[in-house]
Design a protein around this motif. Structure first.
Motif, PDB file in Angstrom:
ATOM      1  N   GLU A 124      -0.125  12.635   1.897  1.00  0.00           N
ATOM      2  CA  GLU A 124      -1.390  13.348   2.083  1.00  0.00           C
ATOM      3  C   GLU A 124      -2.547  12.438   1.680  1.00  0.00           C
ATOM      4  OE1 GLU A 124      -1.958  16.272   3.397  1.00  0.00           O
ATOM      5  OE2 GLU A 124       0.163  16.707   3.757  1.00  0.00           O
ATOM      6  N   GLN A 125      -2.937  11.538   2.596  1.00  0.00           N
ATOM      7  CA  GLN A 125      -4.068  10.658   2.358  1.00  0.00           C
ATOM      8  C   GLN A 125      -4.621  10.204   3.697  1.00  0.00           C
ATOM      9  OE1 GLN A 125      -2.982   7.004   0.354  1.00  0.00           O
ATOM     10  NE2 GLN A 125      -1.000   6.890   1.353  1.00  0.00           N
ATOM     11  N   PRO A 126      -5.851   9.691   3.736  1.00  0.00           N
ATOM     12  CA  PRO A 126      -6.437   9.250   5.008  1.00  0.00           C
ATOM     13  C   PRO A 126      -5.574   8.185   5.682  1.00  0.00           C
ATOM     14  CG  PRO A 126      -8.113   9.358   3.292  1.00  0.00           C
ATOM     15  CD  PRO A 126      -6.789   9.554   2.607  1.00  0.00           C
ATOM     16  N   ALA A 127      -5.579   8.207   7.003  1.00  0.00           N
ATOM     17  CA  ALA A 127      -4.746   7.277   7.765  1.00  0.00           C
ATOM     18  C   ALA A 127      -5.025   5.809   7.432  1.00  0.00           C
ATOM     19  CB  ALA A 127      -4.935   7.530   9.266  1.00  0.00           C
ATOM     20  N   PRO A 128      -6.296   5.381   7.268  1.00  0.00           N
ATOM     21  CA  PRO A 128      -6.517   3.972   6.905  1.00  0.00           C
ATOM     22  C   PRO A 128      -5.865   3.599   5.571  1.00  0.00           C
ATOM     23  CG  PRO A 128      -8.531   4.918   7.762  1.00  0.00           C
ATOM     24  CD  PRO A 128      -7.573   6.063   7.576  1.00  0.00           C
ATOM     25  N   ASP A 129      -5.814   4.540   4.638  1.00  0.00           N
ATOM     26  CA  ASP A 129      -5.158   4.277   3.356  1.00  0.00           C
ATOM     27  C   ASP A 129      -3.655   4.115   3.537  1.00  0.00           C
ATOM     28  OD1 ASP A 129      -7.627   4.461   2.202  1.00  0.00           O
ATOM     29  OD2 ASP A 129      -7.310   6.453   1.322  1.00  0.00           O
ATOM     30  N   LYS A 130      -3.090   4.879   4.463  1.00  0.00           N
ATOM     31  CA  LYS A 130      -1.664   4.750   4.751  1.00  0.00           C
ATOM     32  C   LYS A 130      -1.377   3.376   5.345  1.00  0.00           C
ATOM     33  CE  LYS A 130      -1.176   9.679   5.912  1.00  0.00           C
ATOM     34  NZ  LYS A 130      -0.775  10.630   6.968  1.00  0.00           N
ATOM     35  N   LEU A 131      -2.237   2.952   6.260  1.00  0.00           N
ATOM     36  CA  LEU A 131      -2.058   1.640   6.884  1.00  0.00           C
ATOM     37  C   LEU A 131      -2.147   0.529   5.835  1.00  0.00           C
ATOM     38  CD1 LEU A 131      -1.768  -0.117   9.425  1.00  0.00           C
ATOM     39  CD2 LEU A 131      -4.269  -0.057   9.635  1.00  0.00           C
ATOM     40  N   LEU A 132      -3.084   0.663   4.906  1.00  0.00           N
ATOM     41  CA  LEU A 132      -3.223  -0.325   3.842  1.00  0.00           C
ATOM     42  C   LEU A 132      -1.975  -0.353   2.966  1.00  0.00           C
ATOM     43  CD1 LEU A 132      -4.813  -2.386   2.221  1.00  0.00           C
ATOM     44  CD2 LEU A 132      -5.912  -0.480   0.996  1.00  0.00           C
ATOM     45  N   ALA A 133      -1.478   0.817   2.610  1.00  0.00           N
ATOM     46  CA  ALA A 133      -0.276   0.894   1.770  1.00  0.00           C
ATOM     47  C   ALA A 133       0.921   0.265   2.478  1.00  0.00           C
ATOM     48  CB  ALA A 133       0.027   2.341   1.415  1.00  0.00           C
ATOM     49  N   LEU A 134       1.036   0.493   3.777  1.00  0.00           N
ATOM     50  CA  LEU A 134       2.151  -0.060   4.541  1.00  0.00           C
ATOM     51  C   LEU A 134       2.036  -1.585   4.637  1.00  0.00           C
ATOM     52  CD1 LEU A 134       4.676   0.528   6.154  1.00  0.00           C
ATOM     53  CD2 LEU A 134       3.254   1.003   8.149  1.00  0.00           C
ATOM     54  N   THR A 135       0.824  -2.070   4.865  1.00  0.00           N
ATOM     55  CA  THR A 135       0.606  -3.517   4.939  1.00  0.00           C
ATOM     56  C   THR A 135       0.909  -4.174   3.598  1.00  0.00           C
ATOM     57  OG1 THR A 135      -1.156  -3.119   6.563  1.00  0.00           O
ATOM     58  CG2 THR A 135      -1.038  -5.304   5.591  1.00  0.00           C
ATOM     59  N   GLU A 136       0.465  -3.555   2.523  1.00  0.00           N
ATOM     60  CA  GLU A 136       0.744  -4.078   1.186  1.00  0.00           C
ATOM     61  C   GLU A 136       2.248  -4.169   0.936  1.00  0.00           C
ATOM     62  OE1 GLU A 136      -3.144  -2.528  -1.395  1.00  0.00           O
ATOM     63  OE2 GLU A 136      -1.361  -1.251  -1.186  1.00  0.00           O
ATOM     64  N   LEU A 137       2.963  -3.139   1.347  1.00  0.00           N
ATOM     65  CA  LEU A 137       4.406  -3.111   1.137  1.00  0.00           C
ATOM     66  C   LEU A 137       5.094  -4.241   1.899  1.00  0.00           C
ATOM     67  CD1 LEU A 137       6.921  -1.649   0.019  1.00  0.00           C
ATOM     68  CD2 LEU A 137       6.930  -0.288   2.125  1.00  0.00           C
ATOM     69  N   VAL A 138       4.717  -4.430   3.157  1.00  0.00           N
ATOM     70  CA  VAL A 138       5.335  -5.475   3.973  1.00  0.00           C
ATOM     71  C   VAL A 138       5.069  -6.849   3.370  1.00  0.00           C
ATOM     72  CG1 VAL A 138       5.240  -6.647   6.202  1.00  0.00           C
ATOM     73  CG2 VAL A 138       5.298  -4.152   6.113  1.00  0.00           C
ATOM     74  N   VAL A 139       3.827  -7.116   2.996  1.00  0.00           N
ATOM     75  CA  VAL A 139       3.479  -8.424   2.438  1.00  0.00           C
ATOM     76  C   VAL A 139       4.188  -8.650   1.108  1.00  0.00           C
ATOM     77  CG1 VAL A 139       1.598  -9.821   1.489  1.00  0.00           C
ATOM     78  CG2 VAL A 139       1.259  -8.539   3.615  1.00  0.00           C
ATOM     79  N   ARG A 140       4.236  -7.617   0.292  1.00  0.00           N
ATOM     80  CA  ARG A 140       4.889  -7.754  -1.018  1.00  0.00           C
ATOM     81  C   ARG A 140       6.377  -8.048  -0.868  1.00  0.00           C
ATOM     82  NH1 ARG A 140       3.292  -3.367  -2.850  1.00  0.00           N
ATOM     83  NH2 ARG A 140       5.128  -2.024  -2.663  1.00  0.00           N
ATOM     84  N   LYS A 141       7.038  -7.320   0.021  1.00  0.00           N
ATOM     85  CA  LYS A 141       8.478  -7.531   0.199  1.00  0.00           C
ATOM     86  C   LYS A 141       8.760  -8.880   0.850  1.00  0.00           C
ATOM     87  CE  LYS A 141      10.389  -2.915   0.022  1.00  0.00           C
ATOM     88  NZ  LYS A 141      11.487  -2.076   0.529  1.00  0.00           N
ATOM     89  N   ALA A 142       7.907  -9.281   1.793  1.00  0.00           N
ATOM     90  CA  ALA A 142       8.108 -10.584   2.436  1.00  0.00           C
ATOM     91  C   ALA A 142       7.917 -11.710   1.434  1.00  0.00           C
ATOM     92  CB  ALA A 142       7.142 -10.740   3.600  1.00  0.00           C
ATOM     93  N   SER A 143       6.923 -11.580   0.553  1.00  0.00           N
ATOM     94  CA  SER A 143       6.638 -12.627  -0.427  1.00  0.00           C
ATOM     95  C   SER A 143       7.733 -12.712  -1.477  1.00  0.00           C
ATOM     96  CB  SER A 143       5.289 -12.357  -1.106  1.00  0.00           C
ATOM     97  OG  SER A 143       4.246 -12.393  -0.158  1.00  0.00           O
ATOM     98  N   ARG A 144       8.169 -11.568  -1.963  1.00  0.00           N
ATOM     99  CA  ARG A 144       9.197 -11.561  -3.003  1.00  0.00           C
ATOM    100  C   ARG A 144      10.552 -11.968  -2.475  1.00  0.00           C
ATOM    101  NH1 ARG A 144       7.971  -5.854  -6.193  1.00  0.00           N
ATOM    102  NH2 ARG A 144       6.014  -6.507  -7.219  1.00  0.00           N
ATOM    103  N   GLY A 145      10.807 -11.661  -1.225  1.00  0.00           N
ATOM    104  CA  GLY A 145      12.157 -11.880  -0.708  1.00  0.00           C
ATOM    105  C   GLY A 145      12.339 -13.118   0.123  1.00  0.00           C
ATOM    106  N   ARG A 146      11.331 -14.004   0.176  1.00  0.00           N
ATOM    107  CA  ARG A 146      11.432 -15.125   1.101  1.00  0.00           C
ATOM    108  C   ARG A 146      12.548 -16.090   0.760  1.00  0.00           C
ATOM    109  NH1 ARG A 146       6.191 -18.915  -0.115  1.00  0.00           N
ATOM    110  NH2 ARG A 146       6.304 -18.926  -2.382  1.00  0.00           N
ATOM    111  N   GLU A 147      12.942 -16.149  -0.515  1.00  0.00           N
ATOM    112  CA  GLU A 147      14.054 -17.030  -0.881  1.00  0.00           C
ATOM    113  C   GLU A 147      15.376 -16.280  -0.918  1.00  0.00           C
ATOM    114  OE1 GLU A 147      13.468 -20.066  -0.914  1.00  0.00           O
ATOM    115  OE2 GLU A 147      11.289 -20.001  -1.011  1.00  0.00           O
ATOM    116  N   SER A 148      15.349 -14.983  -0.643  1.00  0.00           N
ATOM    117  CA  SER A 148      16.568 -14.177  -0.695  1.00  0.00           C
ATOM    118  C   SER A 148      17.249 -14.140   0.664  1.00  0.00           C
ATOM    119  CB  SER A 148      16.227 -12.753  -1.143  1.00  0.00           C
ATOM    120  OG  SER A 148      15.636 -12.765  -2.426  1.00  0.00           O
TER     121      SER A 148
END
Length: 221
Positions: A84-108
């Motif tokens: 339950e939040q504005p759509a742009p906030d959802k997009l930001l949260a999703l982008t943050e998640l993708v970047v965070r997982k890609a950065s943390r997992g690049r050597e995995s």
């Protein structure tokens, strides 16, 4: 008590096999990774692999399933997009998640395994990855519909999915190389990468929505 300890030992063995297989598959690929090599790396016998995974194909599917869960599981999408939040906030949260997982997992191994499957799809892999594709597309269309004002079932949103997720896929594939622009991007602060991806994505989706409304207005005249 003995039964409980046995289950713990069995799960530990399964995890050890999964990790060993993931490392080998990420390095060698499916065709060059044998159960014998996995057993040697995990320090188990071949019977343990068959017991826990049934076959070489079953082991690969388990590795892909774990890799998908670690990168971007369907539960991640549902949690963010159905919040339950504005759509742009959802997009930001999703982008943050993708970047965070890609950065943390690049050597995995999990990102490298997914990248290999994405670049050269196998029949074994598609059995694992295909079933969730439809639901993921539905969730993304729901989010993009909220941002653009375009109905979720309108074909106009299909190219939007490619435009938005292509950079995410590149972040996933990037760690397979030792150097280059993608590696440099992953070395940048996560908030910088997130901000740029988010800005481009949001602006692009809003522009698609604006053009859609212009066409709809013109058609009504």
């Amino acid at each position: 008590m003995a039964s409980r300890e046995s289950r713990k030992d069995g799960e530990a063995t399964r995890i050890r096999i999964l990790e060993a297989a993931g490392e080998l598959l990420a390095t060698l690929g499916f065709a060059e990774t044998s159960n014998k090599a996995v057993a040697a790396k995990a320090e188990v016998d071949l019977a343990s692999i068959n017991y826990h995974f049934g076959s070489r194909s079953g082991l690969y599917q388990a590795v892909l399933g774990e890799a998908r869960r670690r990168f971007l599981d369907i539960a991640d999408l549902q949690r963010i997009i159905q919040a339950e939040q504005p759509a742009p906030d959802k997009l930001l949260a999703l982008t943050e998640l993708v970047v965070r997982k890609a950065s943390r997992g690049r050597e995995s191994w999990h990102l490298r395994v997914l990248a290999a499957e994405a670049l050269a799809p196998s029949s074994h892999g598609q059995e694992v990855l295909h079933p969730q594709k439809a639901l993921k597309l539905t969730l993304l269309k729901q989010l993009f519909s909220e941002i653009t004002g375009i109905p979720a079932d309108d074909p106009t949103l299909v190219p939007c999915i490619l435009s938005v997720t292509a950079p995410w896929a590149m972040l996933l594939i990037g760690p397979r190389g030792g150097h280059g622009a993608l590696r440099d991007i992953l070395d940048m602060p996560g908030e910088v990468v997130t901000a740029q991806l988010y800005s481009f994505t949001l602006a692009g989706l809003r522009e698609v929505g604006r053009q859609y409304q212009l066409r709809a207005t013109a058609a009504d005249c």
